[in-house]
Scaffold this motif. Structure first.
Motif, PDB file in Angstrom:
ATOM      1  N   SER A  14     -19.331  15.856  12.796  1.00 51.98           N
ATOM      2  CA  SER A  14     -20.234  14.865  13.384  1.00 51.98           C
ATOM      3  C   SER A  14     -19.756  14.296  14.715  1.00 51.98           C
ATOM      4  CB  SER A  14     -20.455  13.710  12.412  1.00 51.98           C
ATOM      5  OG  SER A  14     -21.068  14.168  11.243  1.00 51.98           O
ATOM      6  N   THR A  71     -23.760   5.769  16.642  1.00 48.91           N
ATOM      7  CA  THR A  71     -24.233   6.240  15.341  1.00 48.91           C
ATOM      8  C   THR A  71     -25.722   6.488  15.452  1.00 48.91           C
ATOM      9  OG1 THR A  71     -24.636   4.007  14.537  1.00 48.91           O
ATOM     10  CG2 THR A  71     -22.475   4.954  14.099  1.00 48.91           C
ATOM     11  N   ASN A  72     -26.209   7.303  14.573  1.00 48.52           N
ATOM     12  CA  ASN A  72     -27.631   7.607  14.597  1.00 48.52           C
ATOM     13  C   ASN A  72     -28.120   7.862  13.174  1.00 48.52           C
ATOM     14  OD1 ASN A  72     -26.712  10.204  14.034  1.00 48.52           O
ATOM     15  ND2 ASN A  72     -26.705  10.781  16.170  1.00 48.52           N
ATOM     16  N   VAL A  73     -29.353   8.202  13.061  1.00 44.84           N
ATOM     17  CA  VAL A  73     -29.942   8.459  11.753  1.00 44.84           C
ATOM     18  C   VAL A  73     -29.272   9.663  11.101  1.00 44.84           C
ATOM     19  CG1 VAL A  73     -32.110   9.002  10.574  1.00 44.84           C
ATOM     20  CG2 VAL A  73     -32.112   7.450  12.497  1.00 44.84           C
ATOM     21  N   TRP A  74     -28.763  10.568  11.909  1.00 44.88           N
ATOM     22  CA  TRP A  74     -28.084  11.756  11.401  1.00 44.88           C
ATOM     23  C   TRP A  74     -26.947  11.378  10.453  1.00 44.88           C
ATOM     24  CZ3 TRP A  74     -28.821  16.807  11.206  1.00 44.88           C
ATOM     25  CH2 TRP A  74     -27.758  17.641  10.981  1.00 44.88           C
ATOM     26  N   ASP A  75     -26.219  10.323  10.790  1.00 45.91           N
ATOM     27  CA  ASP A  75     -25.106   9.896   9.953  1.00 45.91           C
ATOM     28  C   ASP A  75     -25.569   9.501   8.552  1.00 45.91           C
ATOM     29  OD1 ASP A  75     -23.285  10.251  12.038  1.00 45.91           O
ATOM     30  OD2 ASP A  75     -23.570   8.213  12.757  1.00 45.91           O
ATOM     31  N   ALA A  76     -26.658   8.778   8.462  1.00 52.51           N
ATOM     32  CA  ALA A  76     -27.147   8.307   7.159  1.00 52.51           C
ATOM     33  C   ALA A  76     -27.875   9.400   6.386  1.00 52.51           C
ATOM     34  CB  ALA A  76     -28.067   7.111   7.349  1.00 52.51           C
ATOM     35  N   ILE A  77     -28.611  10.243   7.076  1.00 45.62           N
ATOM     36  CA  ILE A  77     -29.412  11.258   6.391  1.00 45.62           C
ATOM     37  C   ILE A  77     -28.581  12.476   6.001  1.00 45.62           C
ATOM     38  CG2 ILE A  77     -31.311  12.903   6.717  1.00 45.62           C
ATOM     39  CD1 ILE A  77     -32.744  10.791   8.298  1.00 45.62           C
ATOM     40  N   TRP A  78     -27.592  12.814   6.800  1.00 41.51           N
ATOM     41  CA  TRP A  78     -26.829  14.029   6.555  1.00 41.51           C
ATOM     42  C   TRP A  78     -25.415  13.743   6.071  1.00 41.51           C
ATOM     43  CZ3 TRP A  78     -22.395  16.206   8.512  1.00 41.51           C
ATOM     44  CH2 TRP A  78     -22.202  17.556   8.214  1.00 41.51           C
TER      45      TRP A  78
END
Length: 93
Positions: A56, A10-17
């Motif tokens: 994703s 998981t990365n920040v992409w999951d939370a931000i997008w």
């Protein structure tokens, strides 16, 4: 048989997008199709699964399914928490 758990990155992409998109699309579908409140969590979960599996985490099905449920659950929880906070704020004002 499954002998080991899959590695899910998981990365920040999951939370931000991912999660805000699920929240927004769920809200839009709720308003356009007049979805009953009891079905909103199911709509969010289906959207979360679709976004996670097909966008994703398309390279890893097990990660897509796992993160899809996470997207849907976090979206529903965030929406419910914001709705409850706004109602409480309005009641005190």
């Amino acid at each position: 048989m499954l002998s080991e758990f899959p590695v899910i990155h998981t990365n920040v992409w999951d939370a931000i997008w991912g999660i805000p998109v699920v929240i927004l699309l769920t809200w839009i579908i709720k308003k356009i199709f007049n979805v009953k409140p009891a079905y909103v969590p199911s709509v969010a979960t289906i959207l979360g699964l679709a976004i996670s599996i097909f966008i994703s985490h398309r390279e890893n099905l097990s990660a897509g399914i796992f993160m899809g449920f996470i997207y849907g659950g976090v979206a529903v929880g965030t929406y419910a928490a914001l709705k409850t906070s706004i109602r409480a704020f309005r009641a005190k004002a």
